[in-house]
Design an enzyme around this catalytic site. Sequence first.
Site: not given
Length: 560
Positions: A412, A497, A532
């Site tokens: 991330s 995501d 995600h």
Amino acid sequence: LDADAEALGKPYYRLSEFTEPCISPDQRWFAWGADEAGDQHFRLYVRNLETGLVAPAIEHGYGGFAFSPDSRFLYWVFRDPLSRPTKVFRRPVGGGPDELVYEEADPAFFLQVEPGTDEAIQLKVHNGEADEIWLVGDGAPPMRLAPRADGIHYDVVAWGGDLIIRTNADGAFDFKLMLADPAQPERAAWREWAPHRPGCFIAEVRAFGDRLVSMEWRDANPHLVIRDRAGREVAPEFPEPARSLELSGAGATPGTVRCLYQSPRTPPTWIDFDLATGERRAQTTGAPEGFSSSDYRVHRLEAQAADGELVPLTLLTSTAPGGPRPLYMYGYGSYGYSVEPTFSPAHLALVDRGMNVAIAHIRGGGERGPRWFEQVIGVGKKTSITDFIACADHLAEMGVTKAGQIVGHSLSAGGIVIGGSANLRPDLWAGLINQVPFVDVLTSLHDETNPLIPAAFAVWGDPSDPAVFDYVASYSPYENVTAQPYPAVLGYGGLLDNRVGYWEPAKWVARLRDRTTSARPALLKIDMTAGHQGHAGPQAEAERAAMFNAFALWAVGLAP
């Protein structure tokens, strides 16, 4: 709740990451949230525990919810089409129409609901710059504790007939505790209860009967502190130099609190502490079969950064003798999130196969309190990258490893650290794993459809400012890929995501392939059914960890 049964027949299933399944105050209703598509739009369910019937699901939840004190309503947060938490509704627990409770007009702020007092739930409006809390009762109008103000953060917990406020107001950068009357919760009526102590970051506070229990960070390690009404403190000791500690809830017997303790060599261990003395009452360890902690060592080190700051390092090694080993190093360094050194079978598998494993607690995280994060806000983000490089250099200089035999990993927002390290020091790395990586920073900060971007300006800066634009452009991994010999790279993304688009790792890998002058591959893996958080379920998570381990072992020459 039998989550395995609920997941049958669904392509994806993950319980809410923001709240555990919970029971209403009157013990009659049970609620949970589940993402059944991988896009983090949660369905919320409420089951009548007397009849077993489940009310019609609430659609498009953000994940968080709270029962009203009288158990008549479920308060929940709505996720809009851009995946932003914009509204709070309440719905009768058995089903019925939704009633709007609060709507946030500023897209830079997030919403969450939590239990509050005996008469009200609390609604929290927050981002990286400010907090605002409202107490919302079933009959009375919402009551605000303190208006949002730049740089001021606070949260609240009910303690008997009082409110305890954890806040950084009045220069308390590592936070202090204030006392307030629920009838007069405004900031002007707050009274100091536990003063600010620099270097001791109060990260969390919870109430258990007549004791207040807090999690406090000192020297990059969490500590448990128990206080009575007079402010007297009890702080249990923990032997290992680097560890993870999590408040779990009430213990198995009255007058105890349960914590989850672990370290890179200690499996998850549930410990009940006596609230009066701090002594251990009971301990249960979830040790894998055949595992022996005596085969491993945990070390806490410090690397000197370019500006002289000491960056904590957690190192996991084998007890077997030997010289420098290839190294796997993880770092994150964003949003004030502390990377705790937890027990990881995947990391132990690397050590068993000839590697050392390190966690670099770089700036941007919260391991040394808020100042650790605030140093990289806006035009300071390069510090996270150079801290990560300094940690790798330090371990090589110590003889723990060698330059060119290190595999870096992050995910991330930590993708900036991995991508930036590749651009600045490609010679250090044998391989780099970048998981759902934020690497196309400049483009993403201009994407108004991304749910994180309005709030992100407080962290990364607003690129409409030319000075910020130039600074972000100077470190953004995608923009700074040049013709040089890059290490092997594995980019990993998720098609669903909605935080970091799959196109970010795809663009980054494509540019690396185009410009690298080495023969090392730049690999791309897009999970076509995940978002995600990756694909749900322990089997899928184990497979992903195995893929990362296989890449790391191959990159350093320990696997064909």
